[in-house]
Design a protein around this motif. Structure first.
Motif, PDB file in Angstrom:
ATOM      1  N   TYR A 188     -17.600 149.342  -6.045  1.00 19.79           N
ATOM      2  CA  TYR A 188     -18.430 148.641  -7.017  1.00 19.79           C
ATOM      3  C   TYR A 188     -19.661 148.010  -6.351  1.00 19.79           C
ATOM      4  O   TYR A 188     -20.546 147.525  -7.055  1.00 19.79           O
ATOM      5  CB  TYR A 188     -17.616 147.573  -7.734  1.00 19.79           C
ATOM      6  CG  TYR A 188     -16.815 148.107  -8.914  1.00 19.79           C
ATOM      7  CD1 TYR A 188     -16.452 149.446  -8.968  1.00 19.79           C
ATOM      8  CD2 TYR A 188     -16.436 147.292  -9.959  1.00 19.79           C
ATOM      9  CE1 TYR A 188     -15.718 149.950 -10.031  1.00 19.79           C
ATOM     10  CE2 TYR A 188     -15.696 147.779 -11.039  1.00 19.79           C
ATOM     11  CZ  TYR A 188     -15.344 149.108 -11.068  1.00 19.79           C
ATOM     12  OH  TYR A 188     -14.635 149.618 -12.127  1.00 19.79           O
ATOM     13  N   GLY A 189     -19.694 148.010  -5.067  1.00 15.22           N
ATOM     14  CA  GLY A 189     -20.891 147.563  -4.375  1.00 15.22           C
ATOM     15  C   GLY A 189     -21.982 148.614  -4.352  1.00 15.22           C
ATOM     16  O   GLY A 189     -23.064 148.368  -3.813  1.00 15.22           O
ATOM     17  N   GLY A 190     -21.729 149.795  -4.944  1.00 12.47           N
ATOM     18  CA  GLY A 190     -22.701 150.888  -4.938  1.00 12.47           C
ATOM     19  C   GLY A 190     -23.500 151.016  -6.215  1.00 12.47           C
ATOM     20  O   GLY A 190     -24.268 151.986  -6.350  1.00 12.47           O
ATOM     21  N   PHE A 191     -23.321 150.114  -7.167  1.00 12.94           N
ATOM     22  CA  PHE A 191     -24.136 150.190  -8.390  1.00 12.94           C
ATOM     23  C   PHE A 191     -25.608 150.013  -8.024  1.00 12.94           C
ATOM     24  O   PHE A 191     -25.983 149.124  -7.261  1.00 12.94           O
ATOM     25  CB  PHE A 191     -23.706 149.112  -9.388  1.00 12.94           C
ATOM     26  CG  PHE A 191     -22.380 149.391 -10.057  1.00 12.94           C
ATOM     27  CD1 PHE A 191     -22.258 150.414 -10.989  1.00 12.94           C
ATOM     28  CD2 PHE A 191     -21.250 148.636  -9.753  1.00 12.94           C
ATOM     29  CE1 PHE A 191     -21.047 150.677 -11.611  1.00 12.94           C
ATOM     30  CE2 PHE A 191     -20.046 148.890 -10.372  1.00 12.94           C
ATOM     31  CZ  PHE A 191     -19.938 149.912 -11.297  1.00 12.94           C
ATOM     32  N   GLY A 206      -5.940 140.604  -4.660  1.00 16.80           N
ATOM     33  CA  GLY A 206      -6.616 140.973  -3.429  1.00 16.80           C
ATOM     34  C   GLY A 206      -7.817 140.082  -3.151  1.00 16.80           C
ATOM     35  O   GLY A 206      -7.964 139.009  -3.735  1.00 16.80           O
ATOM     36  N   PHE A 207      -8.671 140.550  -2.273  1.00 12.49           N
ATOM     37  CA  PHE A 207      -9.876 139.811  -1.903  1.00 12.49           C
ATOM     38  C   PHE A 207     -11.062 140.285  -2.741  1.00 12.49           C
ATOM     39  O   PHE A 207     -11.138 141.456  -3.117  1.00 12.49           O
ATOM     40  CB  PHE A 207     -10.192 139.992  -0.418  1.00 12.49           C
ATOM     41  CG  PHE A 207      -9.193 139.347   0.496  1.00 12.49           C
ATOM     42  CD1 PHE A 207      -9.361 138.036   0.919  1.00 12.49           C
ATOM     43  CD2 PHE A 207      -8.070 140.041   0.926  1.00 12.49           C
ATOM     44  CE1 PHE A 207      -8.446 137.438   1.762  1.00 12.49           C
ATOM     45  CE2 PHE A 207      -7.145 139.446   1.772  1.00 12.49           C
ATOM     46  CZ  PHE A 207      -7.330 138.144   2.188  1.00 12.49           C
ATOM     47  N   ILE A 208     -11.951 139.369  -3.015  1.00 11.62           N
ATOM     48  CA  ILE A 208     -13.209 139.766  -3.651  1.00 11.62           C
ATOM     49  C   ILE A 208     -14.009 140.562  -2.626  1.00 11.62           C
ATOM     50  O   ILE A 208     -14.300 140.054  -1.540  1.00 11.62           O
ATOM     51  CB  ILE A 208     -13.998 138.529  -4.116  1.00 11.62           C
ATOM     52  CG1 ILE A 208     -13.203 137.757  -5.173  1.00 11.62           C
ATOM     53  CG2 ILE A 208     -15.359 138.932  -4.665  1.00 11.62           C
ATOM     54  CD1 ILE A 208     -13.876 136.480  -5.629  1.00 11.62           C
ATOM     55  N   PRO A 209     -14.346 141.809  -2.939  1.00  6.19           N
ATOM     56  CA  PRO A 209     -15.018 142.628  -1.912  1.00  6.19           C
ATOM     57  C   PRO A 209     -16.394 142.076  -1.571  1.00  6.19           C
ATOM     58  O   PRO A 209     -17.204 141.797  -2.464  1.00  6.19           O
ATOM     59  CB  PRO A 209     -15.112 144.008  -2.581  1.00  6.19           C
ATOM     60  CG  PRO A 209     -15.032 143.735  -4.037  1.00  6.19           C
ATOM     61  CD  PRO A 209     -14.159 142.538  -4.207  1.00  6.19           C
ATOM     62  N   PRO A 210     -16.668 141.894  -0.309  1.00  5.32           N
ATOM     63  CA  PRO A 210     -18.012 141.412   0.075  1.00  5.32           C
ATOM     64  C   PRO A 210     -19.097 142.416  -0.269  1.00  5.32           C
ATOM     65  O   PRO A 210     -20.280 142.054  -0.304  1.00  5.32           O
ATOM     66  CB  PRO A 210     -17.884 141.193   1.583  1.00  5.32           C
ATOM     67  CG  PRO A 210     -16.734 142.038   2.014  1.00  5.32           C
ATOM     68  CD  PRO A 210     -15.796 142.093   0.859  1.00  5.32           C
ATOM     69  N   GLU A 211     -18.706 143.690  -0.543  1.00  5.49           N
ATOM     70  CA  GLU A 211     -19.704 144.711  -0.879  1.00  5.49           C
ATOM     71  C   GLU A 211     -20.444 144.380  -2.168  1.00  5.49           C
ATOM     72  O   GLU A 211     -21.533 144.935  -2.417  1.00  5.49           O
ATOM     73  CB  GLU A 211     -19.036 146.080  -1.015  1.00  5.49           C
ATOM     74  CG  GLU A 211     -18.587 146.693   0.301  1.00  5.49           C
ATOM     75  CD  GLU A 211     -17.245 146.139   0.783  1.00  5.49           C
ATOM     76  OE1 GLU A 211     -16.771 146.554   1.856  1.00  5.49           O
ATOM     77  OE2 GLU A 211     -16.677 145.281   0.068  1.00  5.49           O
ATOM     78  N   LEU A 212     -19.875 143.474  -2.994  1.00  4.89           N
ATOM     79  CA  LEU A 212     -20.593 143.096  -4.211  1.00  4.89           C
ATOM     80  C   LEU A 212     -21.933 142.450  -3.882  1.00  4.89           C
ATOM     81  O   LEU A 212     -22.834 142.419  -4.717  1.00  4.89           O
ATOM     82  CB  LEU A 212     -19.735 142.134  -5.047  1.00  4.89           C
ATOM     83  CG  LEU A 212     -18.493 142.729  -5.719  1.00  4.89           C
ATOM     84  CD1 LEU A 212     -17.752 141.639  -6.493  1.00  4.89           C
ATOM     85  CD2 LEU A 212     -18.868 143.877  -6.646  1.00  4.89           C
TER      86      LEU A 212
END
Length: 959
Positions: A188-191, A206-212
């Motif tokens: 979801y960090g690729g939008f 889980g963890f909130i992905p830092p990729e956001l």
């Protein structure tokens, strides 16, 4: 000429073709698809009346249908908010030219058709607020034009669809309010174009992905509510420089607030409430110059409000309640120009409330309760006439209430109880037109409640002025509160009569005017309060009879009229009030007989105490005149005579106490010289050795029959000595002596001695005594001994078999540990509850605290008991026996396993050899019984350790 003519004919033909309507077959086909879609819907009312195949030519004019400019194809279908149910037909995929589809706001259910994923031209898809279920496993690869996907508030489950991140034009994605589980995909960090993302209200972890943090186009991000993430807030979210709204509330976040959030200069809303955030507020948040709404409440944050917040000029809402902040409320908080809502309750703020609070003229809500604030209430709180909620309870505020509050017509709720406020109520404060709740209890307010001349109806629902120092009469304008449900005025100094206007309070549920100085009679109009359930008029100066009209309050459950001067008889109609469960008429001047019908049959006698002219039943002669005469004579006694009588009574009591003490001391001295010890069996020690054991520090048990001492003989043997209560001359009660002597002669080395009241010497066994016993038993001495020897266990309960081999009532034996634990829980908990209850009732409830605990233990459900089965529980009948640790466990009770014997059994002790043989035999039996008792199942270690269960309970919440 031929060529131009041919050219003109071709042009005319083309023009005619363009003006020809679209093919009837194409329109009919699309109309058929729409009719199929309509048939999958259901509604209790007619819907989509224009959808009819007979007018397919007007397809583009159908409700919710929009076609292209050429009227060849359906482009948009809007079926939102039609109150329809059913499902969405898969034939929707045949509308190839569809670019807009919305079925939002209905009750459609079932699986969402995957054929929608083949609509390559679709740009807007809204299925929110329905009941669609299943997983979103359909492919999104054909939907390259999709810009908006709104699936909020459905029943979708499974993992979040990863393929959405590959849609290049997707701007709005809302998957919140569903049952998606798993984690937020790092993909979801690729939008590339996403501006709105919501996955709130799911079951994600889980963890909130830092990729956001890579989705720099984001403007609104919602991740909270029902999700339970691990870890804290990723610092990478500080890279979302275009972010306007960030909502991470109620999702289990831990750790500190990252300072990087201070980089979000465009941020308008920051919601971090209801997490487990710790640490202090980073001062970097003062850089959020556009911030309007800040909510960090219900966390574990500490420290003070940073001074950098003075730069938040756009701040309109500040919620920091339910944290651990301390220090003073900064002055700049009152100077924020746009502040409307300020809630700082349940912290440790100290000092005074900023005096300028409210001066900006925009303040609507203020809640500073449950702190340690001092000083006075600011006078500018309602400066802009917009204040609606004012809550300052549970502080240390003092001084008077601002007069300006009496003109604050916008007020809805005021709670300022449990402070130290003084002075009078502002004029008109109680009669504000929109006020519904007013709490000022537990203060030091004085003065009277002003009368309101205008008959304007007020909206007040709850009024609590109890425990103040208000005085004066209760105004008749109390009747203006036609919506009042709670009227609490107890603990004041009100005087005068109760106004009859109380009867117009048709919605009142509770009236408490106790502990005042109201006089006059009880207004009969109170009986017109048909909704009242609680009425307390106690501790006033009310006089006269109880109005019979009071019985019209049919739902009244609590009535307290005690400590007044009410007179005449108690109306019998009160007994017809079926809902009345508690009533108190005590400490009045009622007369006549107490009615015995209806609810009066259930009232305690304490409800009628201190009414000297009131009699209980027909058997009581109700001699009121004689009682009154006697009471009058007593009241005429001079005060000096009463004082002399009291002094004489005190002197007699002292003389009597001294006499009893002297006689008791002399008797103890005489007893110490005249008592004698007699052993009933041959022993290895003397009576002098036993006397050394009779010391106070050797006491191991006390009871109604005597005192048990512990001692050690010169040869090192430990013994228990029981000193029985004395027998008077001619007494027929042996206080269990026969059972004790028999027990001593057959079981354990227990020495029993008898203390006599008058002749303290024990007489030896004589021929006359033996003859008297033989005559009483009608048997010879040898026969008595033989009978005792042949049947030593007659009347005793047979030894209980080991529980491991014992069957249940249904014939099944133990199968595993589950049945065993259930059996032990039920037996032990019931036994412990009943035993504790019996012990607590010893000597007429002398220990009320123990009694209450015992009653709760006895009434506690068995399934809720917590029993540690790894700790040995000795529930068998205790005997006076030397334990394995060398100590005694003495009980001053008759041993349940021993058959009570008569005093004549003492003659069996005359034959020493028989006694020794029996003693040795019994000792061997006891050793075997002890070995069995040590092997009871619940004393064995449980498999898996000492854990009692696999779930944890926290108060009323189980997780």
């Amino acid at each position: 000429m031929a060529a131009p003519a041919a050219r003109a004919l071709l042009l005319l033909s083309s023009l005619l073709l363009s003006l020809t309507p679209p093919s009837s077959a194409s329109l009919r086909k699309q109309a058929s698809v729409l009719i199929s879609i309509k048939r999958s819907f259901h509604s209790s009312e007619p819907f989509l009346p224009s959808w009819n195949l007979s007018n397919h030519a007007s397809l583009c004019a159908w409700d919710g249908v929009r076609c292209d400019a050429a009227m060849h194809a359906v482009l948009a279908l809007d079926l939102s908010n039609l109150n329809i149910s059913g499902s969405l037909s898969p034939v929707i995929g045949e509308l190839k030219g569809l670019t807009y589809l919305s079925v939002a706001g209905n009750s459609l259910s079932g699986r969402f058709p995957s054929s929608v994923g083949k609509l390559a031209s679709l740009r807007h898809l809204n299925v929110s607020n329905n009941q669609f279920n299943g997983t979103s496993s359909w492919s999104f690869s054909y939907m390259a034009e999709l810009e908006v996907l709104d699936a909020y508030n459905n029943d979708f489950f499974g993992a979040l669809p990863v393929g959405l991140s590959k849609l290049p034009k997707l701007r709005h994605l809302d998957l919140g309010g569903n049952y998606f589980s798993g984690t937020i995909p790092a993909a979801y960090g690729g939008f590339r174009a996403l501006t709105y993302l919501s996955v709130a209200g799911n079951d994600l972890g889980g963890f909130i992905p830092p990729e956001l943090g890579n989705v720099t186009t984001l403007k609104q991000l919602y991740l909270g509510y029902y999700n339970e993430f691990d870890g804290g807030i990723p610092a990478e979210l500080g890279s979302l420089i275009d972010l306007v709204h960030l909502d991470l509330s109620s999702c289990g976040l831990e750790g500190e607030i990252p300072p990087e959030l201070g980089n979000l200069k465009k941020l308008d809303t920051l919601f971090l409430q209801t997490n487990q955030l710790t640490g202090t507020i980073p001062p970097h948040l003062g850089n959020l110059s556009s911030l309007r709404y800040l909510d960090i409440s219900n966390n574990a944050l500490t420290g003070e409000i940073p001074k950098e917040f003075a730069e938040l000029h756009q701040l309109s809402l500040l919620h920091v309640f339910m944290n651990r902040f301390h220090g003073e409320i900064p002055r700049f908080v009152a100077e924020l120009p746009n502040l409307e809502v300020l809630k700082l309750w349940q912290n440790n703020f100290t000092g005074a409330i900023p005096a300028e609070l409210g001066r900006n003229g925009r303040l609507r809500e203020v809640d500073l309760s449950t702190n340690k604030l001092t000083g006075s209430v600011p006078r500018f709180l309602c400066y802009g006439r917009k204040l609606e909620i004012l809550i300052l309870l549970k502080n240390f505020l003092f001084g008077s209430l601002p007069d300006d509050l009496g003109d604050c017509t916008t007020l809805l709720r005021v709670r300022m109880g449990q402070n130290y406020l003084t002075g009078s109520l502002p004029k008109g404060f109680l009669y504000l037109p929109e006020l519904s709740l007013l709490e000022l209890q537990n203060n030091y307010l004085t003065g009277a409640i002003a009368e309101e001349p205008a008959k304007k109806p007020a909206k007040l629902v709850q009024l609590n002025l109890s425990n103040n120092r208000l005085s004066g009469p209760l105004p008749s304008s109390i009747g203006n509160f036609s919506s009042l449900q709670m009227l609490l005025l107890s603990g004041n100094q009100f005087t005068g009569e109760l106004p009859s206007q109380l009867g117009v309070l048709m919605h009142v549920l509770k009236i408490d005017v106790s502990r005042n100085n109201f006089s006059g009679g009880i207004p009969p109009e109170i009986g017109d309060c048909f909704s009242v359930t609680y009425l307390d008029l106690s501790q006033n100066e009310l006089i006269g009879p109880i109005p019979a009209r009071l019985s019209q309050a049919r739902v009244l459950s609590y009535l307290n009229l005690s400590w007044n001067h009410l007179s005449e008889s108690i109306p019998q109609d009160i007994g017809s009030m079926k809902s009345l469960t508690s009533a108190d008429f005590s400490h009045n001047d009622f007369s006549g007989r107490i009615p015995e019908t209806g609810q009066f049959a259930y009232f305690n006698a304490s409800s009628f105490l201190a009414n000297p002219r009131l009699c209980r039943s027909a058997s009581d002669p109700c001699s009121s005149s004689s009682k009154d005469q006697h009471h009058g004579v007593k009241s005429q006694l001079p005060g000096k005579l009463k004082l002399l009588f009291a002094l004489g009574l005190l002197t007699c009591s002292l003389v009597f106490a001294i006499t009893v003490a002297i006689k008791t001391q002399s008797m103890m001295k005489r007893n110490s010289r005249s008592w004698k010890l007699t052993a009933f069996q041959k022993l290895e020690f003397t009576s002098e050795d036993i006397v050394e054991c009779l010391k106070e520090n050797c006491v191991i048990g006390r009871g109604g029959a005597g005192i048990v001492y512990r001692g050690t003989t010169p040869n090192g043997e430990q013994v228990a000595v029981k000193r029985l209560l004395g027998l008077g001359k001619g007494s027929t009660h042996d206080n269990g002596l026969s059972a004790e002597i028999s027990f001593c002669s057959t079981k354990v080395p227990l020495l029993t001695f008898l203390e006599l009241n008058i002749q303290m010497a024990s007489k030896p066994l004589t021929t006359e005594a033996i003859a008297l016993t033989e005559k009483k038993m009608d048997m010879a001495l040898d026969d008595i001994i033989k009978m005792s020897k042949k049947n030593p266990t007659k009347g005793k309960r047979p030894p209980r078999p080991a529980i491991k081999s014992q069957g249940f009532q249904n014939g099944n034996t133990f199968q595993g540990t589950t049945k065993l634990q259930r059996f032990i829980d039920s037996r032990s908990s019931i036994r412990q509850g009943v035993l504790t209850n019996r012990r607590s009732t010893f000597h007429g409830y002398q220990f009320p605290v123990t009694t209450e605990v015992a009653n709760k233990a006895a009434a506690m459900p068995v399934r809720n008991r917590r029993v540690n089965r790894n700790v040995p529980r000795f529930t068998a009948t205790l005997v006076q026996r030397k334990g394995a640790n060398g100590s005694f466990n003495a009980k001053d009770k008759a041993i349940a396993k021993q058959k009570p014997q008569t005093l004549d059994a003492l003659f069996a002790n005359m034959k020493v050899q028989r006694l020794r043989l029996m003693t040795q035999k019994v000792n061997r039996e006891n050793g075997h019984q002890i070995a069995q008792r040590r092997n009871v199942p619940w004393q064995q270690p449980r498999r898996g350790g000492a854990r009692l269960g696999t779930h944890h309970q926290f108060g009323n919440f189980a997780k």
